[in-house]
Design a protein around this motif. Structure first.
Motif, PDB file in Angstrom:
ATOM      1  N   LYS A  99       0.818  -1.210   0.000  1.00 18.94           N
ATOM      2  CA  LYS A  99       0.000   0.000   0.000  1.00 18.94           C
ATOM      3  C   LYS A  99       0.859   1.270   0.000  1.00 18.94           C
ATOM      4  O   LYS A  99       0.496   2.279  -0.620  1.00 18.94           O
ATOM      5  N   PHE A 103       0.227   3.844  -3.046  1.00 15.46           N
ATOM      6  CA  PHE A 103      -0.306   5.189  -2.847  1.00 15.46           C
ATOM      7  C   PHE A 103       0.752   6.273  -3.032  1.00 15.46           C
ATOM      8  O   PHE A 103       0.411   7.421  -3.334  1.00 15.46           O
ATOM      9  N   ASP A 120      -9.092   5.683  -1.042  1.00 16.27           N
ATOM     10  CA  ASP A 120      -9.165   4.229  -1.169  1.00 16.27           C
ATOM     11  C   ASP A 120     -10.590   3.788  -0.872  1.00 16.27           C
ATOM     12  O   ASP A 120     -11.444   4.588  -0.503  1.00 16.27           O
ATOM     13  N   VAL A 137      -1.984   3.855   4.460  1.00 13.18           N
ATOM     14  CA  VAL A 137      -3.035   4.781   4.038  1.00 13.18           C
ATOM     15  C   VAL A 137      -3.037   6.012   4.932  1.00 13.18           C
ATOM     16  O   VAL A 137      -3.087   7.160   4.457  1.00 13.18           O
ATOM     17  N   SER A 144     -10.505   7.929   3.174  1.00 15.85           N
ATOM     18  CA  SER A 144     -11.360   6.742   3.032  1.00 15.85           C
ATOM     19  C   SER A 144     -12.816   7.181   3.160  1.00 15.85           C
ATOM     20  O   SER A 144     -13.433   7.033   4.223  1.00 15.85           O
TER      21      SER A 144
END
Length: 269
Positions: A99, A103, A120, A137, A144
């Motif tokens: 991740k 990202f 995401d 994240v 999110s």
């Protein structure tokens, strides 16, 4: 919070962002998020899909077809996880490496296109399992929206069906790296074996499929209500022979069936 209130919150939050790059895999969550973002932001949303050896061709094609149909700008990047230092050794925090790499690349794409936010498809249900990728994240400032609007997987399927999205009843999918026990080295050859084995079962008509890699042994997980399909000698023989051709010496059926994160059952959190 009422169901419609959740959708209203999602739409309002996305509108406030102004522009958005959606990490788009073609799964239930990211497809729904992309659709809502497109409806709210129009051309100020882009979809970014990463291609790698852990992402089956069938999934990429579905994502590509949907983005084209939706009329959203679709950018494809290469994010080969096996090239990331430490990833192939398959540590328990493997998803963090993935991740973070993904990202970081999407951030560059967003910057190039003047996009302010990156999103995401995490939802509320994702908080109930071991997901080290969420750390990356948070570190990279990825938003999110589905989680922030308190949307569950069932909520997302409900709205997806209302919107006529083809993914409303699509089985859950996770990258092929999740098929390996932690600490067992991941290679392109092994990933290819898993991909072929799962594709074969899907072609036979199974809906929810996982083939877990245990060296010489393939452990098949299908949804609990599909397990009875294996009470058929001809099918058992066909699957055994095909898996043998693919490279597995032994093929087993997990009696409990598919469940999210079954590989996490072996670790202590």
């Amino acid at each position: 919070m009422m169901l419609q209130d959740k959708l209203n919150t999602l739409q309002s939050n996305i509108k406030d962002m102004g522009s958005l790059a959606v990490a788009f895999s073609g799964g239930v969550d990211s497809t729904f998020l992309l659709k809502v973002a497109r409806d709210v932001l129009g051309d100020n949303v882009i979809a970014v899909t990463a291609c790698s050896s852990t992402y089956p061709e069938r999934e990429f094609k579905e994502a590509s077809d949907f983005a084209k149909k939706l009329g959203v700008k679709h950018i494809v990047i290469i994010s080969e996880e096996l090239d990331i230092e430490g990833f192939a050794e398959n540590p328990v925090n493997r998803c963090y490496f993935c991740k973070h790499e993904l990202f970081s690349k999407i951030k560059n794409v967003a910057k190039e296109h003047g996009i302010e936010y990156i999103a995401d498809g995490s939802n509320v249900d994702d908080l109930g399992d071991y997901r080290p990728g969420l750390k990356a994240v948070n570190e990279l400032g990825v938003v999110s929206p589905l989680k922030d609007a308190k949307l569950t997987k069932d909520d997302i399927r409900h709205f997806s069906k209302e919107m006529g999205l083809p993914t409303w009843d699509k089985p859950a999918f996770a990258c092929l790296s999740s098929r390996f026990p932690y600490g067992h080295k991941i290679t392109k050859e092994k990933l290819n074996m898993i991909d072929k084995a799962e594709q074969y079962l899907l072609d036979l008509g199974f809906k929810q499929v996982r083939v877990r890699y245990h060296e010489d042994i393939a452990r098949i997980e299908v949804s609990p209500n599909e397990r009875n399909k294996f009470f058929n000698e001809q099918l058992l023989d066909k699957v055994y022979e095909m898996f043998k051709q693919i490279g597995f010496k032994y093929t087993t059926l997990d009696l409990k069936g598919y469940r999210t994160g079954s590989m996490n059952e072996t670790i202590s959190l």
